[in-house]
Design an enzyme around this catalytic site. Structure first.
Site, PDB file in Angstrom:
ATOM      1  N   LYS A 111       0.843  -1.211   0.000  1.00  0.00           N
ATOM      2  CA  LYS A 111       0.000   0.000   0.000  1.00  0.00           C
ATOM      3  C   LYS A 111       0.875   1.257   0.000  1.00  0.00           C
ATOM      4  O   LYS A 111       0.627   2.189  -0.761  1.00  0.00           O
ATOM      5  CB  LYS A 111      -0.925   0.024   1.230  1.00  0.00           C
ATOM      6  CG  LYS A 111      -1.957  -1.087   1.231  1.00  0.00           C
ATOM      7  CD  LYS A 111      -3.294  -0.571   0.761  1.00  0.00           C
ATOM      8  CE  LYS A 111      -4.307  -1.637   0.395  1.00  0.00           C
ATOM      9  NZ  LYS A 111      -4.370  -2.881   1.083  1.00  0.00           N
ATOM     10  N   LYS A 191      -5.748 -14.584 -13.065  1.00  0.00           N
ATOM     11  CA  LYS A 191      -6.341 -15.097 -11.827  1.00  0.00           C
ATOM     12  C   LYS A 191      -7.687 -14.391 -11.574  1.00  0.00           C
ATOM     13  O   LYS A 191      -7.774 -13.169 -11.687  1.00  0.00           O
ATOM     14  CB  LYS A 191      -5.381 -14.798 -10.657  1.00  0.00           C
ATOM     15  CG  LYS A 191      -5.947 -15.215  -9.320  1.00  0.00           C
ATOM     16  CD  LYS A 191      -5.095 -14.750  -8.154  1.00  0.00           C
ATOM     17  CE  LYS A 191      -5.738 -15.217  -6.872  1.00  0.00           C
ATOM     18  NZ  LYS A 191      -5.838 -14.392  -5.783  1.00  0.00           N
ATOM     19  N   LYS A 194     -11.619 -10.137  -7.412  1.00  0.00           N
ATOM     20  CA  LYS A 194     -12.485  -8.953  -7.385  1.00  0.00           C
ATOM     21  C   LYS A 194     -11.740  -7.739  -7.907  1.00  0.00           C
ATOM     22  O   LYS A 194     -12.286  -6.913  -8.611  1.00  0.00           O
ATOM     23  CB  LYS A 194     -12.926  -8.667  -5.947  1.00  0.00           C
ATOM     24  CG  LYS A 194     -14.243  -9.284  -5.585  1.00  0.00           C
ATOM     25  CD  LYS A 194     -14.348  -9.476  -4.090  1.00  0.00           C
ATOM     26  CE  LYS A 194     -13.957 -10.861  -3.686  1.00  0.00           C
ATOM     27  NZ  LYS A 194     -13.323 -11.029  -2.401  1.00  0.00           N
TER      28      LYS A 194
HETATM   29  P1  ADP Z   1     -10.062 -11.687  -4.345  1.00  0.00           P
HETATM   30  O1  ADP Z   1      -8.749 -11.876  -5.061  1.00  0.00           O
HETATM   31  O2  ADP Z   1     -11.223 -11.828  -5.275  1.00  0.00           O
HETATM   32  O3  ADP Z   1     -10.108 -10.403  -3.538  1.00  0.00           O
HETATM   33  P2  ADP Z   1      -9.625 -12.943  -1.834  1.00  0.00           P
HETATM   34  O4  ADP Z   1      -8.215 -12.487  -1.824  1.00  0.00           O
HETATM   35  O5  ADP Z   1     -10.609 -12.270  -0.934  1.00  0.00           O
HETATM   36  O6  ADP Z   1     -10.182 -12.870  -3.328  1.00  0.00           O
HETATM   37  O7  ADP Z   1      -9.619 -14.517  -1.579  1.00  0.00           O
HETATM   38  C1  ADP Z   1     -10.304 -15.170  -0.562  1.00  0.00           C
HETATM   39  C2  ADP Z   1      -9.961 -16.650  -0.642  1.00  0.00           C
HETATM   40  O8  ADP Z   1     -10.304 -17.205  -1.919  1.00  0.00           O
HETATM   41  C3  ADP Z   1      -8.486 -16.951  -0.448  1.00  0.00           C
HETATM   42  O9  ADP Z   1      -8.381 -18.136   0.346  1.00  0.00           O
HETATM   43  C4  ADP Z   1      -7.952 -17.221  -1.836  1.00  0.00           C
HETATM   44  O10 ADP Z   1      -6.887 -18.130  -1.829  1.00  0.00           O
HETATM   45  C5  ADP Z   1      -9.166 -17.797  -2.556  1.00  0.00           C
HETATM   46  N1  ADP Z   1      -9.142 -17.363  -3.963  1.00  0.00           N
HETATM   47  C6  ADP Z   1      -9.420 -16.124  -4.423  1.00  0.00           C
HETATM   48  N2  ADP Z   1      -9.299 -16.052  -5.768  1.00  0.00           N
HETATM   49  C7  ADP Z   1      -8.933 -17.289  -6.174  1.00  0.00           C
HETATM   50  C8  ADP Z   1      -8.647 -17.866  -7.451  1.00  0.00           C
HETATM   51  N3  ADP Z   1      -8.750 -17.167  -8.573  1.00  0.00           N
HETATM   52  N4  ADP Z   1      -8.298 -19.175  -7.493  1.00  0.00           N
HETATM   53  C9  ADP Z   1      -8.208 -19.914  -6.352  1.00  0.00           C
HETATM   54  N5  ADP Z   1      -8.467 -19.425  -5.119  1.00  0.00           N
HETATM   55  C10 ADP Z   1      -8.821 -18.131  -5.020  1.00  0.00           C
END
Ligand code: ADP
Ligand code: TRP
Length: 322
Positions: A111, A191, A194
């Site tokens: 950040k 990947k 969000k």
């Molecule tokens: P985002 O990247 O959408 O913000 P988060 O970081 O909040 O998602 O991820 C929450 C959980 O979901 C974590 O345990 C993460 O490893 C899993 N996760 C998120 N995106 C993926 C993905 N594309 N493939 C596999 N696991 C994921």
């Protein structure tokens, strides 16, 4: 039975990357472990400023997990903010946390490197996370790779505490990183996340779901041309929803040609729609019964709080508070 504990940030409707990377592995773990899972709404305050957004995000995450099969009788499922012991322990632990440790946190460094303004809550985020964990003394903390450093800090803080005040945290938790699922790609092939705006939410249905699946990026090979399944996002996603026989069939169709990406997408859409149909029904039922949902979360909070209270009492005694 060994204990596991993890927190999920309430950041809106979950996507299929979250489902295969977090929900499903956590549900599997709960079959063989004493599982604790909470919604980290206090952590969300470091970034969310709108009370309605926070409320609806918490609701969405609770509904997504329960509809996907989390059994609140087996997994202790609660809201972090329902247990005031988390914040009290966080304050106590902050007095054992060197500034330098927090300055080295990737989340903080990322950040500041981007020139973003960082509030103290974000800076001390790992201390609250250490408190979340240490109150319940889990053996394992299942998290994504990006959270591993935070769990290591919780270990360090526990050891520092024990060194200063005597053995209080008897189990030093280990991060548990699930490598099995691999990364679920989003509609653009990166990947799914969000923050990239490329997600397929779990509970989307009908036209809206179809539209997102049709928008998945592919190369420009025409219907007649043979295609390479291993390079195709549609195929990678299909592997999550198709049976082994169906995957073989799809692979054959790709290699042979005469089968367009549009056909593959239509098939993927049908399988996804069917895969999540029972979960969707359950989600609707729960969403229409907010009292039931509240009761489930309160039931979880009661179970969790009993454990948290005991641990915090011991901590207070050991450090010289009443
Ligand atoms: P985002 O990247 O959408 O913000 P988060 O970081 O909040 O998602 O991820 C929450 C959980 O979901 C974590 O345990 C993460 O490893 C899993 N996760 C998120 N995106 C993926 C993905 N594309 N493939 C596999 N696991 C994921
Ligand atoms: N920081 C975690 C995340 O963003 C969520 C979290 C908060 C957590 N407290 C925790 C995870 C305690 C494991 C244990 O994903």
């Amino acid at each position: 039975m060994k204990r596991t504990l993890t927190g999920v940030q309430p950041s809106g409707k979950l996507h299929i990357g979250n489902y295969f990377g977090s929900i499903q592995p956590n549900l599997e773990l709960a079959k063989t472990h004493e599982a604790f899972l909470f919604i980290a709404d206090l952590h969300a305050l470091t970034t969310v400023r709108d009370p309605d957004v926070l409320r609806s995000n918490v609701l969405d995450v609770a509904l997504d997990f329960l509809a996907s099969g989390l059994d609140p009788e087996k997994t202790t499922f609660y809201r972090q903010s329902d247990i005031p012991e988390h914040t009290e322990l966080a304050w106590i632990l902050s007095n054992l946390t060197p500034l330098g440790m927090l300055e080295r946190a990737h989340s903080f460094k990322d950040k500041t490197a981007k020139g973003l303004e960082v509030n103290t809550g974000l800076f001390t985020y790992p201390v609250l996370m250490a408190a979340d964990i240490l109150l319940y003394e889990p053996h394992f903390v299942p998290v994504g790779k990006d959270q591993k450093q935070h769990v290591e800090m919780a270990r360090d803080i526990a050891l520092k505490f024990n060194h200063a005040y005597g053995e209080t945290f008897r189990i030093i938790p280990e991060p548990m990183i699930s490598e099995e699922t691999g990364v679920v790609p989003g509609t653009d092939g990166q990947k799914m996340s969000k923050s990239y705006g490329n997600t397929i939410p779990i509970f989307l249905e009908g036209k809206a779901l179809q539209k997102i699946i049709m928008s998945i990026t592919t190369d420009s090979k025409g219907v007649g041309e043979p295609k390479e399944p291993e390079k195709c996002t549609v195929f990678t996603l299909a592997k999550l929803f198709f049976s082994p026989d169906e995957i073989k069939d799809l692979e054959g169709k790709y290699r042979k040609g005469g089968f367009g990406y549009g056909d593959a997408k239509k098939w993927l859409y049908e399988k996804m729609e069917a895969f999540f149909a029972p979960y969707r029904a359950k989600r609707k039922e729960l969403a229409e019964n907010p009292e039931k949902l509240d009761l489930i979360l309160r039931f979880g909070a009661e179970k969790a709080r009993e454990i948290a209270r005991k641990k915090l009492d011991e901590v207070r005694r050991n450090i010289g508070l009443s």
